[in-house]
Motif scaffolding. Sequence first.
Motif, PDB file in Angstrom:
ATOM      1  N   SER A   1     -36.644  40.901  48.321  1.00 21.72           N
ATOM      2  CA  SER A   1     -35.282  40.674  48.086  1.00 21.72           C
ATOM      3  C   SER A   1     -34.498  40.769  49.245  1.00 21.72           C
ATOM      4  N   LEU A   2     -33.874  39.886  49.746  1.00 22.53           N
ATOM      5  CA  LEU A   2     -32.711  39.782  50.797  1.00 22.53           C
ATOM      6  C   LEU A   2     -31.435  39.763  50.454  1.00 22.53           C
ATOM      7  N   HIS A   3     -31.177  40.054  49.149  1.00 22.78           N
ATOM      8  CA  HIS A   3     -29.772  39.995  48.662  1.00 22.78           C
ATOM      9  C   HIS A   3     -28.795  41.217  49.393  1.00 22.78           C
ATOM     10  N   GLU A   4     -29.159  42.309  49.321  1.00 21.30           N
ATOM     11  CA  GLU A   4     -28.445  43.293  50.059  1.00 21.30           C
ATOM     12  C   GLU A   4     -28.302  43.221  51.356  1.00 21.30           C
ATOM     13  N   GLU A   5     -29.194  42.900  52.180  1.00 17.13           N
ATOM     14  CA  GLU A   5     -28.876  42.548  53.593  1.00 17.13           C
ATOM     15  C   GLU A   5     -27.962  41.512  53.880  1.00 17.13           C
TER      16      GLU A   5
ATOM     17  N   GLY B   1     -33.722  36.923  36.231  1.00 21.50           N
ATOM     18  CA  GLY B   1     -32.756  37.949  36.578  1.00 21.50           C
ATOM     19  C   GLY B   1     -33.072  38.560  38.001  1.00 21.50           C
ATOM     20  N   ILE B   2     -33.843  38.092  38.776  1.00 30.25           N
ATOM     21  CA  ILE B   2     -34.001  38.676  40.194  1.00 30.25           C
ATOM     22  C   ILE B   2     -32.567  38.326  41.122  1.00 30.25           C
ATOM     23  N   THR B   3     -32.045  39.031  41.845  1.00 29.62           N
ATOM     24  CA  THR B   3     -31.082  38.282  42.721  1.00 29.62           C
ATOM     25  C   THR B   3     -31.653  37.601  43.889  1.00 29.62           C
ATOM     26  N   LYS B   4     -30.693  36.577  43.930  1.00 26.18           N
ATOM     27  CA  LYS B   4     -31.262  35.897  44.902  1.00 26.18           C
ATOM     28  C   LYS B   4     -30.091  36.001  46.090  1.00 26.18           C
ATOM     29  N   PRO B   5     -30.473  35.870  47.387  1.00 22.76           N
ATOM     30  CA  PRO B   5     -31.792  34.949  47.916  1.00 22.76           C
ATOM     31  C   PRO B   5     -32.929  36.185  48.231  1.00 22.76           C
ATOM     32  N   TYR B   6     -34.397  35.558  48.079  1.00 21.14           N
ATOM     33  CA  TYR B   6     -35.360  36.500  48.367  1.00 21.14           C
ATOM     34  C   TYR B   6     -36.493  35.603  48.921  1.00 21.14           C
ATOM     35  N   LEU B   7     -37.558  36.202  49.551  1.00 22.51           N
ATOM     36  CA  LEU B   7     -38.680  35.761  50.004  1.00 22.51           C
ATOM     37  C   LEU B   7     -39.809  36.013  48.890  1.00 22.51           C
ATOM     38  N   VAL B   8     -40.823  34.940  48.738  1.00 19.38           N
ATOM     39  CA  VAL B   8     -41.813  35.154  47.904  1.00 19.38           C
ATOM     40  C   VAL B   8     -42.846  34.515  48.274  1.00 19.38           C
ATOM     41  N   HIS B   9     -43.893  35.092  48.069  1.00 16.49           N
ATOM     42  CA  HIS B   9     -45.263  34.578  48.652  1.00 16.49           C
ATOM     43  C   HIS B   9     -46.194  34.443  47.472  1.00 16.49           C
ATOM     44  N   PHE B  10     -46.784  33.300  46.920  1.00 14.83           N
ATOM     45  CA  PHE B  10     -47.407  33.088  46.093  1.00 14.83           C
ATOM     46  C   PHE B  10     -49.052  33.222  46.380  1.00 14.83           C
ATOM     47  N   HIS B  11     -49.735  33.630  45.508  1.00 13.91           N
ATOM     48  CA  HIS B  11     -51.174  33.560  45.752  1.00 13.91           C
ATOM     49  C   HIS B  11     -51.880  33.696  44.566  1.00 13.91           C
TER      50      HIS B  11
ATOM     51  N   PHE C   1     -41.738  30.975  50.421  1.00 12.45           N
ATOM     52  CA  PHE C   1     -40.582  30.347  50.044  1.00 12.45           C
ATOM     53  C   PHE C   1     -39.433  31.301  50.292  1.00 12.45           C
ATOM     54  N   PHE C   2     -38.522  30.803  50.599  1.00 16.28           N
ATOM     55  CA  PHE C   2     -37.009  31.415  50.643  1.00 16.28           C
ATOM     56  C   PHE C   2     -36.399  30.810  49.383  1.00 16.28           C
ATOM     57  N   VAL C   3     -36.304  31.606  48.532  1.00 17.40           N
ATOM     58  CA  VAL C   3     -35.671  30.976  47.106  1.00 17.40           C
ATOM     59  C   VAL C   3     -34.077  31.524  47.091  1.00 17.40           C
TER      60      VAL C   3
END
Length: 167
Positions: free
Chosen positions: A117-121, A99-109, A51-53
């Motif tokens: 995290s993609l926030h800085e980029e 508290g995690i800065t968005k946006p980010y990619l997350v993979h659940f398993h 997911f891209f959150v």
Amino acid sequence: MTRGKSLIWIFLLSPIFVGVVVLFSPVICFLMFKDWIERRKFYLANPANLFFVCTSRHQWEPFILNNVLPALPPKVQTHWVPDRQHKKRSIIDRLCPNGITKPYLVHFHKRGYEMVSLHEEFLGLKQHAQTDREIQQQVRFYLLSAVEQIESQMKSNRLPADRRMTT
């Protein structure tokens, strides 16, 4: 209060404490089982679980709609985090730490999750709210490298303790 009176109070209140624990333990077990069922349904319904959150707060929405969503790989699903007034949180919001800065990619398993995290980029690119092919290419590069990073974390089988969950 003397030591003897403290022990008497502890002795008198301990049955009440044990009674409360015994009374509410079925409720706690039911809530844990319900959460486990909901997670299982989530895993089965989302086989990719990548997911891209993102959020619409802080002027992220125009940039994400015009430049990030067109650049997303096909196996990545988008999840918009609702604002704080929203009462019911989705399972993704509950599984991800606050508290995690968005946006980010997350993979659940089943063992937990991997997150990049993609926030800085994206922060430097956020000012480009209009659709721009060059920005989309940069975004695609960041997204693909984040997906590769997540996949390498999955292959290495290392999972930090704070990202483990029991299912």
